[in-house]
Design a protein around this motif. Structure first.
Motif, PDB file in Angstrom:
ATOM      1  N   TYR A 167     -15.735  -2.417  -8.020  1.00 49.77           N
ATOM      2  CA  TYR A 167     -14.777  -2.978  -7.064  1.00 49.77           C
ATOM      3  C   TYR A 167     -14.299  -1.848  -6.166  1.00 49.77           C
ATOM      4  CZ  TYR A 167     -11.069  -6.237  -5.627  1.00 49.77           C
ATOM      5  OH  TYR A 167     -10.245  -7.100  -4.935  1.00 49.77           O
ATOM      6  N   ASP A 168     -14.891  -1.772  -4.976  1.00 46.68           N
ATOM      7  CA  ASP A 168     -14.651  -0.600  -4.140  1.00 46.68           C
ATOM      8  C   ASP A 168     -13.746  -0.848  -2.939  1.00 46.68           C
ATOM      9  OD1 ASP A 168     -16.036   1.015  -5.810  1.00 46.68           O
ATOM     10  OD2 ASP A 168     -17.905   1.001  -4.650  1.00 46.68           O
ATOM     11  N   ASP A 169     -13.456  -2.114  -2.639  1.00 47.33           N
ATOM     12  CA  ASP A 169     -12.640  -2.374  -1.434  1.00 47.33           C
ATOM     13  C   ASP A 169     -11.286  -1.661  -1.464  1.00 47.33           C
ATOM     14  OD1 ASP A 169     -14.631  -3.829  -0.384  1.00 47.33           O
ATOM     15  OD2 ASP A 169     -13.705  -5.802  -0.674  1.00 47.33           O
ATOM     16  N   PRO A 170     -10.537  -1.744  -2.583  1.00 48.63           N
ATOM     17  CA  PRO A 170      -9.227  -1.063  -2.577  1.00 48.63           C
ATOM     18  C   PRO A 170      -9.368   0.450  -2.410  1.00 48.63           C
ATOM     19  CG  PRO A 170      -9.399  -2.565  -4.448  1.00 48.63           C
ATOM     20  CD  PRO A 170     -10.762  -2.457  -3.849  1.00 48.63           C
ATOM     21  N   ILE A 171     -10.493   1.002  -2.896  1.00 48.59           N
ATOM     22  CA  ILE A 171     -10.690   2.447  -2.769  1.00 48.59           C
ATOM     23  C   ILE A 171     -10.873   2.815  -1.301  1.00 48.59           C
ATOM     24  CG2 ILE A 171     -12.085   4.398  -3.533  1.00 48.59           C
ATOM     25  CD1 ILE A 171     -12.986   2.650  -5.892  1.00 48.59           C
ATOM     26  N   LYS A 172     -11.638   1.978  -0.582  1.00 51.08           N
ATOM     27  CA  LYS A 172     -11.877   2.270   0.837  1.00 51.08           C
ATOM     28  C   LYS A 172     -10.560   2.267   1.609  1.00 51.08           C
ATOM     29  CE  LYS A 172     -16.551   0.379   0.899  1.00 51.08           C
ATOM     30  NZ  LYS A 172     -17.398  -0.745   1.277  1.00 51.08           N
ATOM     31  N   VAL A 173      -9.736   1.263   1.356  1.00 54.26           N
ATOM     32  CA  VAL A 173      -8.436   1.207   2.038  1.00 54.26           C
ATOM     33  C   VAL A 173      -7.579   2.399   1.597  1.00 54.26           C
ATOM     34  CG1 VAL A 173      -6.333  -0.150   2.338  1.00 54.26           C
ATOM     35  CG2 VAL A 173      -8.550  -1.283   2.315  1.00 54.26           C
ATOM     36  N   GLY A 174      -7.672   2.747   0.323  1.00 50.72           N
ATOM     37  CA  GLY A 174      -6.909   3.891  -0.184  1.00 50.72           C
ATOM     38  C   GLY A 174      -7.280   5.183   0.526  1.00 50.72           C
ATOM     39  N   ILE A 175      -8.578   5.363   0.796  1.00 49.49           N
ATOM     40  CA  ILE A 175      -9.011   6.576   1.510  1.00 49.49           C
ATOM     41  C   ILE A 175      -8.427   6.589   2.920  1.00 49.49           C
ATOM     42  CG2 ILE A 175     -11.016   7.797   2.446  1.00 49.49           C
ATOM     43  CD1 ILE A 175     -11.090   7.963  -0.503  1.00 49.49           C
ATOM     44  N   ALA A 176      -8.477   5.442   3.584  1.00 46.00           N
ATOM     45  CA  ALA A 176      -7.931   5.374   4.944  1.00 46.00           C
ATOM     46  C   ALA A 176      -6.432   5.701   4.928  1.00 46.00           C
ATOM     47  CB  ALA A 176      -8.169   3.985   5.537  1.00 46.00           C
ATOM     48  N   LEU A 177      -5.713   5.139   3.950  1.00 43.82           N
ATOM     49  CA  LEU A 177      -4.270   5.402   3.861  1.00 43.82           C
ATOM     50  C   LEU A 177      -3.998   6.870   3.537  1.00 43.82           C
ATOM     51  CD1 LEU A 177      -3.220   2.161   1.961  1.00 43.82           C
ATOM     52  CD2 LEU A 177      -2.463   2.822   4.245  1.00 43.82           C
ATOM     53  N   THR A 178      -4.838   7.460   2.686  1.00 44.14           N
ATOM     54  CA  THR A 178      -4.697   8.882   2.370  1.00 44.14           C
ATOM     55  C   THR A 178      -4.733   9.710   3.649  1.00 44.14           C
ATOM     56  OG1 THR A 178      -5.841   8.531   0.280  1.00 44.14           O
ATOM     57  CG2 THR A 178      -5.709  10.799   1.075  1.00 44.14           C
ATOM     58  N   LEU A 179      -5.725   9.421   4.502  1.00 44.02           N
ATOM     59  CA  LEU A 179      -5.878  10.215   5.723  1.00 44.02           C
ATOM     60  C   LEU A 179      -4.714   9.972   6.680  1.00 44.02           C
ATOM     61  CD1 LEU A 179      -9.695   9.658   6.069  1.00 44.02           C
ATOM     62  CD2 LEU A 179      -8.569  11.836   5.573  1.00 44.02           C
ATOM     63  N   ALA A 180      -4.293   8.707   6.788  1.00 39.97           N
ATOM     64  CA  ALA A 180      -3.188   8.401   7.706  1.00 39.97           C
ATOM     65  C   ALA A 180      -1.908   9.108   7.255  1.00 39.97           C
ATOM     66  CB  ALA A 180      -2.966   6.896   7.765  1.00 39.97           C
ATOM     67  N   TRP A 181      -1.596   9.012   5.969  1.00 41.06           N
ATOM     68  CA  TRP A 181      -0.396   9.687   5.463  1.00 41.06           C
ATOM     69  C   TRP A 181      -0.535  11.197   5.576  1.00 41.06           C
ATOM     70  CZ3 TRP A 181       4.304   7.967   4.639  1.00 41.06           C
ATOM     71  CH2 TRP A 181       4.526   6.621   4.316  1.00 41.06           C
ATOM     72  N   GLY A 182      -1.742  11.690   5.344  1.00 39.30           N
ATOM     73  CA  GLY A 182      -1.966  13.135   5.439  1.00 39.30           C
ATOM     74  C   GLY A 182      -1.618  13.638   6.827  1.00 39.30           C
ATOM     75  N   ILE A 183      -2.131  12.934   7.845  1.00 38.64           N
ATOM     76  CA  ILE A 183      -1.872  13.385   9.213  1.00 38.64           C
ATOM     77  C   ILE A 183      -0.389  13.243   9.535  1.00 38.64           C
ATOM     78  CG2 ILE A 183      -2.320  12.815  11.644  1.00 38.64           C
ATOM     79  CD1 ILE A 183      -5.229  12.215  10.721  1.00 38.64           C
ATOM     80  N   PHE A 184       0.223  12.131   9.120  1.00 42.41           N
ATOM     81  CA  PHE A 184       1.662  11.961   9.352  1.00 42.41           C
ATOM     82  C   PHE A 184       2.463  13.079   8.667  1.00 42.41           C
ATOM     83  CE2 PHE A 184       5.695  10.499   7.513  1.00 42.41           C
ATOM     84  CZ  PHE A 184       6.413  10.256   8.662  1.00 42.41           C
ATOM     85  N   GLY A 185       2.206  13.267   7.375  1.00 44.06           N
ATOM     86  CA  GLY A 185       3.002  14.228   6.603  1.00 44.06           C
ATOM     87  C   GLY A 185       2.822  15.649   7.107  1.00 44.06           C
TER      88      GLY A 185
END
Lengths: 551, 250
Positions: free
Chosen positions: A72-90
């Motif tokens: 089940y990889d869909d949540p992981i894909k969204v998680g990666i996108a959120l990781t990058l978005a938060w990373g750039i914000f933070g």
């Protein structure tokens, strides 16, 4: 995403979102113009947005029943996108706050943008936004591959991931409004803390249920660390955040701990947030993505056991080293110092185990920037754990405490270890997750690597210099036996380093933006690889096969 | 043998979780629980007074604005700190602090004993623009505090919540919280006398921001800064510190 859920699961998702929505309405009504009311509106908008997303696909065809025999990889894909978005914000917030220390008028005369409110948006953005999403995403990936089992739930992984992000949003938006408990790295108020408990318990149950489905008799080392991360963070979070709200229509609360006991609880939490969030979780990543990328088994199974239990046991004693020479009783300070020094043994056992794993693969480290990210992460892990044990020794701490040296130490760990292992893991994970042949551009990975290394070194050297200068100036005496420098003298000496630090941070941020672009283009433009199709639970040879430790 | 045991342990998730909880609990229990039972942990002093509602409101503004990120309130037992900032901090001095604000970083100086060190006027000028007073400062300007009215309606609830946690606020203190907040910043008003009655003669009653008619967040923050280090004289009498406690009446 929603298409992967059956209509029954779509209904469940909507019911959960409805409950969250109702909670938001109650918070908004009770809170009114208090920040609690604003957070109520954010909660209801968040759930309404997700509800619209689910409803839009509600009547779409049922998913292939075969899905249950796949990962089940869909949540992981969204998680990666959120990781990058938060990373750039933070990281952006970090650069901004760093610049404010050199040029204080960059707050533009507003409350929400002043240093004291922005600082926790940086720390929460990078630790919980970037780090937390990376941990959730990779733990979902690692537990499935090393157990050869699909996640034990269709809706709950989404609940964990998105619920956690709601917590992060409440935290960060709260700081802008001045909502904070002032507990370092535990700033969010009581209602956000309660919500995190719900999310975290779900995470724990999901993880255990997935492990229960495993087709391997043994639980792999990476999962030990992820379990320690989940379990201990829950304990720390609950104990540290015990508080009673002023009223149920207000965000403000008073913690049940006072004074010296509060200091001990806060740093017991604070130091173990470093231990179990920023160390244990990321060691979980290391234990999977390092052997996979290097195609070498972990050097020693025994060292893995030693370092795991050493870290789990020793770290919990170390928090009081944040309170040397304070009003905390001496015996607690000494215990904290002693265990902090002993902690070097399991820490270096982990680092050594990882470096020895690379024996026979050093040519890959030279050629492959992704593996080099992981290798540099291990080096910084070894370096900052040594530095940490050193700084926990009372006479050293007398100099380093309250200075930028602490900030430098934290960033050696956070940039050099946490962010490097995260990027190394993401670069390993992205092509396999989206079943692409390779990353869009290996040259850009190389660019990111050098930006990140340069940025980290500039940052850490600037803070080492400023911190030690500061500490020395505060304790320098004239020949007459009076203090040689005023506090202001020491502040003036800091300005060049504050500018250098902001520049180092900017380079690191640029690297993260390059990474986000590269990953975006990999998903969009790189062709699908046929060979990746074997990545299913029953293939017998999971890509994690190389991760089995040598006896 | 140990390895054999671990081989078994890592075959069971629940067992592994229980082992993690057991290993991780010891440190916290040993270090935290005795802090509540060993009596000497917090000194007994007779003259320790409570924060007034205005000072408590100021403390909450200090927290809201994140002042603790750059200012500590904990003077360590080191010679240079005692000479720079005053007698080292005692545990009892933050006895009623929920949460404590000892801090972890000094981008600016320690504030544990800043109370009485500067005039109210200096603090207001400094908060409005630090660089007007200290040209080299990198502290943010807090101009809006002087034009933001202080919320006083819920101050009673704030005291009530703390009483539930053991802070000895009386019924009269809770009932008069809003009036006391106003009175402390309006020396000649009828409300001022009640503040001294309830919180002690040493309470500083002053038009903190210079304007008596309006109670602002600036009043509250300055009132809080001026009480730092002055809730008790214990640090001056219980230690070998050479100096005298600042006289709160001047």
């Amino acid at each position: 995403m929603v298409q992967q859920l059956t209509s029954g699961e779509r209904q469940n998702a909507l019911v959960i979102l409805l409950c969250v929505f109702v909670t938001g309405v109650i918070m908004a009504a009770a809170g009114g113009s208090d920040p609690l009311g604003v957070h109520g509106v954010i909660v209801l908008l968040f759930s309404a947005g997700l509800g619209a997303l689910v409803s839009r696909s509600f009547y779409e065809p049922q998913p292939d029943p075969q899905r249950l025999s796949q990962y089940y990889d869909d949540p992981i894909k969204v998680g990666i996108a959120l990781t990058l978005a938060w990373g750039i914000f933070g990281m952006f917030m970090g650069v901004w706050t760093a610049a404010q220390l050199a040029w204080p008028d960059l707050a533009f005369d507003a409350g929400w943008s002043s240093f004291g409110r922005l600082r926790p948006t940086h720390t929460t953005g990078v630790i919980f936004g970037f780090g937390g999403n990376a941990l959730i995403a990779t733990s979902f990936h690692v537990v499935q591959r090393t157990s050869r089992a699909r996640l034990a739930g269709q809706v709950s992984p989404w609940f964990v991931l998105l619920g956690y992000n709601l917590f992060c949003i409440l935290a960060v938006t709260g700081y802008f409004m001045g909502v904070t408990q002032s507990k370092e790295y535990a700033e969010p108020e009581w209602y956000a803390d309660l919500w995190l408990v719900v999310v975290w318990v779900t995470f724990f149950v999901l993880y255990l249920r997935t492990l229960a489905r495993r087709k391997e008799p043994h639980i792999y080392v990476a999962n030990w660390y992820f379990m320690a991360f989940i379990v201990v963070v829950a304990i720390l979070h609950i104990v540290n955040n015990l508080a009673i709200p002023v009223s149920f229509s207000q965000a403000k609360s008073y913690t049940i701990w006072a004074a010296v006991q509060d200091a001990m609880v806060q740093w017991w939490y604070g130091h173990n947030a470093v231990a179990f969030f920023l160390t244990a979780g990321f060691l979980g990543m290391l234990y999977y993505y390092l052997p996979v990328r290097a195609q070498r088994p972990i050097f020693s199974y025994r060292l893995s056991i030693l370092s795991f239990w050493g870290i789990t046991f020793f770290y919990m004693w170390a928090g009081s080293h944040h309170l040397h020479y304070t009003a905390l009783p001496h015996w607690v300070q000494n215990l904290g110092m002693t265990f902090s020094v002993m902690l070097l043994v399991p820490s270096w056992a982990s680092a050594g185990n990882a470096l020895l794993t690379l024996n026979g693969a050093w040519h890959k480290v030279r050629d492959d920037a992704t593996l080099r990210f992981i290798m540099v992460a291990v080096v910084f892990y070894g370096l900052s754990t040594f530095e940490g044990s050193f700084m926990a020794i009372r006479p050293v701490n007398a100099l380093s405490h309250y200075t930028d040296w602490t900030v430098g130490h934290v960033h050696a760990g956070a940039l050099g270890w946490v962010a490097f292992i995260t990027f190394g893991s993401i670069y390993t994970l992205v092509p396999s997750l989206w079943k692409r042949e390779r990353m869009y551009s290996s040259a850009l990975v190389e660019v990111h690597f050098w930006l990140a290394v340069t940025g980290t070194l500039i940052y850490v050297f600037a803070m080492w210099n400023s911190g030690i200068i500061q500490g020395l100036m505060w304790r320098t005496y004239t020949e007459e036996g009076t203090l040689a420098y005023s506090f202001l003298d020491s502040l003036v000496a800091m300005y060049p380093y504050y500018i250098a630090r902001a520049f180092g941070g900017l380079l690191f941020l640029l690297g993260a933006i390059v990474a986000a672009f590269n990953i975006w283009m990999t998903v969009r433009a790189v062709p699908v690889a046929a060979a990746r199709q074997a990545d299913v639970p029953d293939s017998g040879l999971a890509p994690g096969a190389a991760a089995t430790p040598a006896e | 043998m140990a390895e054999l045991f671990h081989h078994k342990l890592e075959r069971t998730a629940i067992g592994f979780v229980i082992a993690i909880i057991a290993a991780a609990s010891v440190g916290g229990i040993v270090e935290i629980a005795p802090l509540f039972t060993i009596h000497e942990t917090v000194e007994d002093v007779p003259d320790m007074r409570l924060y007034t509602p205005l000072e408590q409101a100021g403390r909450n503004i200090y927290i809201r604005e994140g002042c603790y990120a750059c200012h500590s309130q904990m003077i360590r037992t080191l010679r240079d700190e005692v000479e720079r900032y005053g007698p080292y901090s005692l545990a009892v001095e933050s006895k009623y602090d929920r949460p404590m604000l000892w801090g972890s970083k000094r981008t600016g100086p320690d504030l544990a004993r800043v109370g009485g060190k500067y005039s109210d006027f200096w603090h207001v000028a400094h908060l409005i623009n630090p660089r007007d007073v200290v040209p080299e400062s990198n502290m943010p300007a807090y101009r809006w505090l002087a034009r933001t009215a202080l919320e006083t309606n819920d101050l009673g609830q704030h005291l009530q919540a703390q009483r539930a946690l053991g802070v000895p606020y009386t019924d009269a203190m809770i009932a008069n919280a809003a009036a006391d907040a106003f009175g402390q910043a309006a020396p000649d008003s009828p409300f001022a006398t009640g503040v001294a009655e309830r919180y002690g003669e040493k309470t500083q009653i002053s038009a903190f921001d210079g304007v008596v008619s309006h109670l602002t967040e600036m009043d509250a923050l300055v009132a809080y800064l001026q009480v730092l280090g002055r809730l008790t004289d214990a640090a001056y009498s219980n230690t070998a510190a050479p100096e005298q406690a600042p006289d709160p009446t001047n």
